[in-house]
Scaffold this motif. Structure first.
Motif, PDB file in Angstrom:
ATOM      1  N   VAL A 160      76.151  42.960  47.932  1.00 30.80           N
ATOM      2  CA  VAL A 160      76.379  43.372  49.320  1.00 30.80           C
ATOM      3  C   VAL A 160      77.872  43.570  49.557  1.00 30.80           C
ATOM      4  O   VAL A 160      78.287  44.569  50.160  1.00 30.80           O
ATOM      5  CB  VAL A 160      75.789  42.339  50.312  1.00 30.80           C
ATOM      6  CG1 VAL A 160      76.237  42.627  51.738  1.00 30.80           C
ATOM      7  CG2 VAL A 160      74.278  42.334  50.233  1.00 30.80           C
ATOM      8  N   VAL A 161      78.684  42.653  49.074  1.00 29.55           N
ATOM      9  CA  VAL A 161      80.137  42.776  49.234  1.00 29.55           C
ATOM     10  C   VAL A 161      80.646  44.028  48.517  1.00 29.55           C
ATOM     11  O   VAL A 161      81.486  44.763  49.048  1.00 29.55           O
ATOM     12  CB  VAL A 161      80.848  41.498  48.728  1.00 29.55           C
ATOM     13  CG1 VAL A 161      82.340  41.703  48.614  1.00 29.55           C
ATOM     14  CG2 VAL A 161      80.540  40.337  49.664  1.00 29.55           C
TER      15      VAL A 161
ATOM     16  N   LEU B  73      79.698  47.028  50.640  1.00 30.54           N
ATOM     17  CA  LEU B  73      80.562  47.142  51.821  1.00 30.54           C
ATOM     18  C   LEU B  73      81.923  47.721  51.452  1.00 30.54           C
ATOM     19  O   LEU B  73      82.468  48.556  52.178  1.00 30.54           O
ATOM     20  CB  LEU B  73      80.733  45.782  52.497  1.00 30.54           C
ATOM     21  CG  LEU B  73      79.488  45.204  53.170  1.00 30.54           C
ATOM     22  CD1 LEU B  73      79.795  43.824  53.734  1.00 30.54           C
ATOM     23  CD2 LEU B  73      78.963  46.134  54.237  1.00 30.54           C
TER      24      LEU B  73
ATOM     25  N   ILE C  21      72.350  44.256  58.069  1.00 29.10           N
ATOM     26  CA  ILE C  21      71.990  43.525  56.859  1.00 29.10           C
ATOM     27  C   ILE C  21      70.898  42.534  57.232  1.00 29.10           C
ATOM     28  O   ILE C  21      71.113  41.650  58.059  1.00 29.10           O
ATOM     29  CB  ILE C  21      73.201  42.784  56.266  1.00 29.10           C
ATOM     30  CG1 ILE C  21      74.323  43.780  55.932  1.00 29.10           C
ATOM     31  CG2 ILE C  21      72.792  41.993  55.021  1.00 29.10           C
ATOM     32  CD1 ILE C  21      75.624  43.118  55.515  1.00 29.10           C
TER      33      ILE C  21
ATOM     34  N   ASP D 204      68.926  39.628  55.879  1.00 34.01           N
ATOM     35  CA  ASP D 204      69.194  38.689  54.793  1.00 34.01           C
ATOM     36  C   ASP D 204      68.137  37.604  54.692  1.00 34.01           C
ATOM     37  O   ASP D 204      67.912  36.861  55.638  1.00 34.01           O
ATOM     38  CB  ASP D 204      70.572  38.055  55.023  1.00 34.01           C
ATOM     39  CG  ASP D 204      70.908  37.010  53.999  1.00 34.01           C
ATOM     40  OD1 ASP D 204      70.589  37.212  52.815  1.00 34.01           O
ATOM     41  OD2 ASP D 204      71.503  35.986  54.388  1.00 34.01           O
TER      42      ASP D 204
ATOM     43  N   SER E  57      75.489  34.331  55.672  1.00 31.56           N
ATOM     44  CA  SER E  57      76.441  33.925  56.712  1.00 31.56           C
ATOM     45  C   SER E  57      77.091  32.584  56.399  1.00 31.56           C
ATOM     46  O   SER E  57      78.238  32.349  56.772  1.00 31.56           O
ATOM     47  CB  SER E  57      75.756  33.871  58.075  1.00 31.56           C
ATOM     48  OG  SER E  57      74.675  32.956  58.047  1.00 31.56           O
TER      49      SER E  57
ATOM     50  N   ARG F 224      83.826  37.413  53.977  1.00 38.14           N
ATOM     51  CA  ARG F 224      84.106  38.800  53.580  1.00 38.14           C
ATOM     52  C   ARG F 224      83.245  39.774  54.386  1.00 38.14           C
ATOM     53  O   ARG F 224      83.710  40.825  54.823  1.00 38.14           O
ATOM     54  CB  ARG F 224      83.848  38.974  52.083  1.00 38.14           C
ATOM     55  CG  ARG F 224      83.861  40.397  51.580  1.00 38.14           C
ATOM     56  CD  ARG F 224      85.228  41.064  51.822  1.00 38.14           C
ATOM     57  NE  ARG F 224      85.229  42.430  51.369  1.00 38.14           N
ATOM     58  CZ  ARG F 224      84.960  43.502  52.132  1.00 38.14           C
ATOM     59  NH1 ARG F 224      84.655  43.340  53.401  1.00 38.14           N
ATOM     60  NH2 ARG F 224      84.989  44.713  51.638  1.00 38.14           N
ATOM     61  N   ILE F 225      81.999  39.404  54.613  1.00 43.32           N
ATOM     62  CA  ILE F 225      81.106  40.264  55.386  1.00 43.32           C
ATOM     63  C   ILE F 225      81.566  40.320  56.845  1.00 43.32           C
ATOM     64  O   ILE F 225      81.685  41.383  57.432  1.00 43.32           O
ATOM     65  CB  ILE F 225      79.647  39.776  55.275  1.00 43.32           C
ATOM     66  CG1 ILE F 225      79.147  39.956  53.831  1.00 43.32           C
ATOM     67  CG2 ILE F 225      78.747  40.502  56.265  1.00 43.32           C
ATOM     68  CD1 ILE F 225      77.835  39.270  53.532  1.00 43.32           C
ATOM     69  N   ARG F 226      81.860  39.161  57.422  1.00 43.76           N
ATOM     70  CA  ARG F 226      82.312  39.116  58.825  1.00 43.76           C
ATOM     71  C   ARG F 226      83.669  39.778  59.004  1.00 43.76           C
ATOM     72  O   ARG F 226      83.982  40.292  60.073  1.00 43.76           O
ATOM     73  CB  ARG F 226      82.365  37.668  59.314  1.00 43.76           C
ATOM     74  CG  ARG F 226      80.994  37.067  59.582  1.00 43.76           C
ATOM     75  CD  ARG F 226      81.099  35.712  60.254  1.00 43.76           C
ATOM     76  NE  ARG F 226      81.831  34.746  59.461  1.00 43.76           N
ATOM     77  CZ  ARG F 226      81.309  33.977  58.506  1.00 43.76           C
ATOM     78  NH1 ARG F 226      80.038  34.081  58.217  1.00 43.76           N
ATOM     79  NH2 ARG F 226      82.042  33.113  57.842  1.00 43.76           N
TER      80      ARG F 226
ATOM     81  N   SER G  77      84.811  42.450  57.565  1.00 42.20           N
ATOM     82  CA  SER G  77      84.790  43.881  57.294  1.00 42.20           C
ATOM     83  C   SER G  77      85.239  44.661  58.520  1.00 42.20           C
ATOM     84  O   SER G  77      84.992  44.257  59.658  1.00 42.20           O
ATOM     85  CB  SER G  77      83.383  44.323  56.896  1.00 42.20           C
ATOM     86  OG  SER G  77      83.338  45.728  56.741  1.00 42.20           O
TER      87      SER G  77
ATOM     88  N   ILE H  82      79.025  45.555  61.647  1.00 44.18           N
ATOM     89  CA  ILE H  82      77.937  44.952  60.881  1.00 44.18           C
ATOM     90  C   ILE H  82      77.153  43.995  61.762  1.00 44.18           C
ATOM     91  O   ILE H  82      77.731  43.177  62.475  1.00 44.18           O
ATOM     92  CB  ILE H  82      78.476  44.185  59.658  1.00 44.18           C
ATOM     93  CG1 ILE H  82      79.187  45.157  58.718  1.00 44.18           C
ATOM     94  CG2 ILE H  82      77.359  43.455  58.931  1.00 44.18           C
ATOM     95  CD1 ILE H  82      79.869  44.479  57.550  1.00 44.18           C
TER      96      ILE H  82
ATOM     97  N   LEU I 244      74.411  41.105  61.044  1.00 38.82           N
ATOM     98  CA  LEU I 244      73.806  40.303  59.981  1.00 38.82           C
ATOM     99  C   LEU I 244      72.647  39.518  60.578  1.00 38.82           C
ATOM    100  O   LEU I 244      72.829  38.700  61.482  1.00 38.82           O
ATOM    101  CB  LEU I 244      74.847  39.361  59.379  1.00 38.82           C
ATOM    102  CG  LEU I 244      74.440  38.500  58.209  1.00 38.82           C
ATOM    103  CD1 LEU I 244      73.926  39.330  57.043  1.00 38.82           C
ATOM    104  CD2 LEU I 244      75.622  37.653  57.750  1.00 38.82           C
TER     105      LEU I 244
END
Length: 72
Positions: free
Chosen positions: A16-17, A20, A35, A37, A44, A51-53, A55, A59, A61
């Motif tokens: 996923v990372v 992104l 996403i 999950d 999360s 890293r996801i937050r 971006s 997004i 999640l």
């Protein structure tokens, strides 16, 4: 036109990372990414969460119980 990516995933935080990062490098990024999950532990709360937050993409999640039908 709105471009949305919906990514169902389970225990694939690194992938996923990587996805992104590729989307962030596009000349025209998507308008939103959702996403869904089913990971254990959820992304999360995993090392991939920051890293996801962090971006620059928009997004959402969503934590989901395991199962393809539930993710859809």
């Amino acid at each position: 036109m709105t471009v949305s990516f919906i990514i169902p995933t389970k225990n694939r935080g690194a992938a996923v990372v990587e996805l992104l990062a590729a989307l962030e490098g596009q000349s025209v990024p998507p308008d939103e990414i959702v996403i869904v999950d089913a990971s254990e532990p959820p992304l999360s709360g995993s090392p991939f969460g920051p890293r996801i937050r962090g971006s620059r993409l928009r997004i959402k999640l969503i934590d989901s119980p395991a199962g393809v039908n539930r993710a859809r």
